[in-house]
Design a protein around this motif. Structure first.
Motif, PDB file in Angstrom:
ATOM      1  N   VAL A  79      47.329  13.711 -17.197  1.00 52.06           N
ATOM      2  CA  VAL A  79      48.214  12.934 -18.064  1.00 52.06           C
ATOM      3  C   VAL A  79      48.826  11.711 -17.386  1.00 52.06           C
ATOM      4  CG1 VAL A  79      48.846  14.921 -19.487  1.00 52.06           C
ATOM      5  CG2 VAL A  79      50.202  14.392 -17.456  1.00 52.06           C
ATOM      6  N   GLY A  80      48.523  11.480 -16.128  1.00 52.85           N
ATOM      7  CA  GLY A  80      49.177  10.404 -15.406  1.00 52.85           C
ATOM      8  C   GLY A  80      48.311   9.190 -15.158  1.00 52.85           C
ATOM      9  N   GLU A  81      48.500   8.584 -13.997  1.00 53.04           N
ATOM     10  CA  GLU A  81      47.831   7.330 -13.671  1.00 53.04           C
ATOM     11  C   GLU A  81      46.356   7.477 -13.326  1.00 53.04           C
ATOM     12  OE1 GLU A  81      49.285   4.228 -14.052  1.00 53.04           O
ATOM     13  OE2 GLU A  81      50.557   5.647 -15.097  1.00 53.04           O
ATOM     14  N   LEU A  82      45.849   8.705 -13.320  1.00 51.34           N
ATOM     15  CA  LEU A  82      44.426   8.925 -13.053  1.00 51.34           C
ATOM     16  C   LEU A  82      43.737   9.563 -14.254  1.00 51.34           C
ATOM     17  CD1 LEU A  82      44.768  10.449  -9.450  1.00 51.34           C
ATOM     18  CD2 LEU A  82      44.605   8.043 -10.100  1.00 51.34           C
ATOM     19  N   SER A  83      44.396   9.512 -15.415  1.00 52.61           N
ATOM     20  CA  SER A  83      43.897  10.217 -16.597  1.00 52.61           C
ATOM     21  C   SER A  83      42.755   9.492 -17.305  1.00 52.61           C
ATOM     22  CB  SER A  83      45.039  10.474 -17.587  1.00 52.61           C
ATOM     23  OG  SER A  83      45.643   9.251 -17.981  1.00 52.61           O
ATOM     24  N   SER A  84      42.456   8.286 -16.902  1.00 51.34           N
ATOM     25  CA  SER A  84      41.314   7.560 -17.461  1.00 51.34           C
ATOM     26  C   SER A  84      40.730   6.657 -16.381  1.00 51.34           C
ATOM     27  CB  SER A  84      41.742   6.708 -18.665  1.00 51.34           C
ATOM     28  OG  SER A  84      42.589   5.643 -18.240  1.00 51.34           O
ATOM     29  N   ILE A  85      39.491   6.280 -16.547  1.00 51.83           N
ATOM     30  CA  ILE A  85      38.843   5.415 -15.561  1.00 51.83           C
ATOM     31  C   ILE A  85      39.608   4.111 -15.405  1.00 51.83           C
ATOM     32  CG2 ILE A  85      36.758   4.106 -15.029  1.00 51.83           C
ATOM     33  CD1 ILE A  85      36.424   7.061 -14.632  1.00 51.83           C
ATOM     34  N   LYS A  86      40.076   3.559 -16.532  1.00 53.52           N
ATOM     35  CA  LYS A  86      40.789   2.287 -16.503  1.00 53.52           C
ATOM     36  C   LYS A  86      42.085   2.404 -15.693  1.00 53.52           C
ATOM     37  CE  LYS A  86      42.627  -1.348 -19.511  1.00 53.52           C
ATOM     38  NZ  LYS A  86      42.855  -1.779 -20.916  1.00 53.52           N
ATOM     39  N   LYS A  87      42.824   3.503 -15.923  1.00 51.30           N
ATOM     40  CA  LYS A  87      44.079   3.694 -15.209  1.00 51.30           C
ATOM     41  C   LYS A  87      43.849   3.989 -13.729  1.00 51.30           C
ATOM     42  CE  LYS A  87      47.245   5.426 -18.797  1.00 51.30           C
ATOM     43  NZ  LYS A  87      48.095   6.580 -19.183  1.00 51.30           N
ATOM     44  N   ALA A  88      42.813   4.784 -13.452  1.00 48.85           N
ATOM     45  CA  ALA A  88      42.610   5.275 -12.090  1.00 48.85           C
ATOM     46  C   ALA A  88      41.988   4.243 -11.166  1.00 48.85           C
ATOM     47  CB  ALA A  88      41.723   6.528 -12.125  1.00 48.85           C
ATOM     48  N   THR A  89      41.240   3.285 -11.728  1.00 50.28           N
ATOM     49  CA  THR A  89      40.470   2.360 -10.893  1.00 50.28           C
ATOM     50  C   THR A  89      41.342   1.597  -9.899  1.00 50.28           C
ATOM     51  OG1 THR A  89      38.813   2.089 -12.632  1.00 50.28           O
ATOM     52  CG2 THR A  89      38.868   0.416 -10.912  1.00 50.28           C
ATOM     53  N   LEU A  90      42.473   1.057 -10.359  1.00 56.85           N
ATOM     54  CA  LEU A  90      43.315   0.235  -9.489  1.00 56.85           C
ATOM     55  C   LEU A  90      43.862   1.019  -8.284  1.00 56.85           C
ATOM     56  CD1 LEU A  90      44.636  -2.537  -9.003  1.00 56.85           C
ATOM     57  CD2 LEU A  90      46.590  -1.737 -10.348  1.00 56.85           C
ATOM     58  N   PRO A  91      44.574   2.146  -8.500  1.00 55.16           N
ATOM     59  CA  PRO A  91      45.079   2.866  -7.329  1.00 55.16           C
ATOM     60  C   PRO A  91      43.980   3.480  -6.460  1.00 55.16           C
ATOM     61  CG  PRO A  91      45.544   4.093  -9.349  1.00 55.16           C
ATOM     62  CD  PRO A  91      45.059   2.743  -9.760  1.00 55.16           C
ATOM     63  N   ILE A  92      42.839   3.822  -7.067  1.00 58.25           N
ATOM     64  CA  ILE A  92      41.728   4.370  -6.283  1.00 58.25           C
ATOM     65  C   ILE A  92      41.187   3.312  -5.332  1.00 58.25           C
ATOM     66  CG2 ILE A  92      39.320   5.117  -6.394  1.00 58.25           C
ATOM     67  CD1 ILE A  92      40.046   6.801  -8.818  1.00 58.25           C
ATOM     68  N   PHE A  93      40.947   2.106  -5.840  1.00 61.71           N
ATOM     69  CA  PHE A  93      40.464   1.017  -4.988  1.00 61.71           C
ATOM     70  C   PHE A  93      41.490   0.690  -3.907  1.00 61.71           C
ATOM     71  CE2 PHE A  93      36.870   0.197  -7.665  1.00 61.71           C
ATOM     72  CZ  PHE A  93      36.007  -0.563  -6.887  1.00 61.71           C
ATOM     73  N   ALA A  94      42.771   0.633  -4.301  1.00 61.92           N
ATOM     74  CA  ALA A  94      43.828   0.317  -3.341  1.00 61.92           C
ATOM     75  C   ALA A  94      43.879   1.360  -2.228  1.00 61.92           C
ATOM     76  CB  ALA A  94      45.178   0.239  -4.057  1.00 61.92           C
ATOM     77  N   ALA A  95      43.819   2.633  -2.615  1.00 58.28           N
ATOM     78  CA  ALA A  95      43.867   3.709  -1.631  1.00 58.28           C
ATOM     79  C   ALA A  95      42.637   3.696  -0.734  1.00 58.28           C
ATOM     80  CB  ALA A  95      43.990   5.062  -2.335  1.00 58.28           C
TER      81      ALA A  95
END
Length: 386
Positions: A79-95
């Motif tokens: 339900v949070g910032e990783l709940s969809s590809i669109k939401k998750a892409t930014l923090p995943i790339f940053a991390a």
């Protein structure tokens, strides 16, 4: 971005916990360099059921910390910032950038030495410390920037967990496939209970302890069990019905105010003398410092920039590349996870103490520089340009 009550509770506990960690670290360093140093070190070497007290903290209580990380990660996925590809892409790339670039810098400075195994040390970010520092900036910090930092740090922790599982097995035990197989079998039973919609927490608590015990004796670091068990806990989008949410809420305070402070006290009892300071020119110290203080902000900003320019994601409202860089500097606060990895990476006490000391120096540098950088960048709340 909408702020859920669970996120707000999480953020508040991490803030308070981070401040307590700072005081515990200072207290531990002061005692370790005082006339009471011998007695203070002796506390953590007290034998409890065949192991030092520090061992139970690092391999036992920290498994609960990793269990909480697993629950937080699971919530973000559902339900949070990783709940969809669109939401998750930014923090995943940053991390990803925040892990790879520091590790590469460490590799460059330590290649060909017997400290190369410490490459995982500068890859980590301490959520509690980073959140505590950004909260000190007050209401000037946009909620979207806080959520970006939190999501980034959670993914960063996942990356550190994967690195621990792959590259840092238990140094005291050879890999035992029988013990590991039993741990996996119990995990499968817990997953089956989840699928059967059984929400009685006692089954998962007893099963989780069993997984931890067999993982502990399998040669794979036992704290990994905490994350794996977390993913077997039933989750529901309605917090009132979610066993996962109830456990997460119940663990926030004990982890923030008991487990992590104990970890800090037990693992920052470092004696600082002229000999310790001379080691700062060595590859290990420079790799950790440059990786955390320089590599983190460069990696986080660079990979975020690439992801946005390729059209894979977009920056949230009130977040620009300057502010991403500021958050990236706070990402250099390694502390808890970095210290944890350092104890797995080395067996030589001198290397461990040197690594811990430099982690503290680098984390303090990142905290101070990050705080003042963001303070300048957040003066004009309406400046969202890149």
């Amino acid at each position: 971005m909408l702020s859920t009550k669970l996120f707000q509770d999480f953020f508040k506990s991490q803030t308070s916990g981070g401040i307590i960690l700072i005081f515990c670290t200072l207290f531990s360093l002061i005692l370790a360099n005082s006339p009471f140093a011998s007695s203070y070190h002796g506390i953590w070497e007290v034998n409890v059921f065949g192991h030092h007290l520090s061992h139970w903290i690092n391999d036992g209580l920290m498994a609960i910390f990793f269990f909480l990380i697993g629950l937080e990660l699971k919530r973000e996925i559902f339900v949070g910032e990783l709940s969809s590809i669109k939401k998750a892409t930014l923090p995943i790339f940053a991390a990803l950038g925040g892990m790879l670039i520091p590790a590469f810098i460490f590799f460059l400075t330590n290649n060909g030495t017997d400290t190369i195994s410490g490459f995982g040390i500068p890859m980590a970010t301490d959520i509690a410390f980073a959140v505590a520092i950004i909260t000190m900036l007050g209401k000037r910090v946009p909620l979207s920037l806080k959520i970006f930092l939190t999501a980034l740090a959670v993914i960063d922790d996942l990356g550190a967990i994967i690195v621990i599982a792959l590259f840092y097995p238990n140094p005291e035990l050879p890999l035992d496939f029988t013990q590991f197989g039993i741990a996996i079998a119990i995990l499968l039973v817990l997953f089956a209970l989840n699928k059967a919609k059984i929400k009685n927490s006692i089954f998962y608590i007893v099963g989780g302890i069993a997984v931890w015990w067999f993982m502990l004796h399998s040669g794979i670091h036992a704290t990994i069990a905490g994350v794996l068990v977390a993913f077997t806990i039933p989750f529901d989008k309605d917090d009132a019905k979610s066993l996962s949410a109830k456990m997460e809420h119940a663990l926030h305070l004990p982890v923030a105010f008991i487990i992590l402070p104990l970890f800090a006290l037990a693992n920052t009892a470092i004696t600082i003398d002229s000999g310790s300071l001379e080691h700062f020119s060595m590859p290990l110290a420079s790799g950790i410092f440059l990786g955390l203080v320089i590599g983190k902000p460069i990696g986080i900003t660079l990979f975020t920039f690439i992801a946005v320019k390729l059209g894979l994601c977009e920056l949230p409202t009130a977040v620009n590349f300057k502010r991403v860089f500021g958050v990236g500097i706070l990402g250099g606060i390694g502390f808890t996870m970095s210290i944890f990895v350092s104890m797995l990476a080395f067996t030589d006490p001198d290397y461990i103490n040197e690594a811990k000391l430099m982690i503290l120096v680098a984390s303090l540098t990142a905290a101070v520089v990050g705080f003042f950088t963001l303070k300048v960048l957040l003066k004009n709340k309406q400046d969202y340009s890149n």
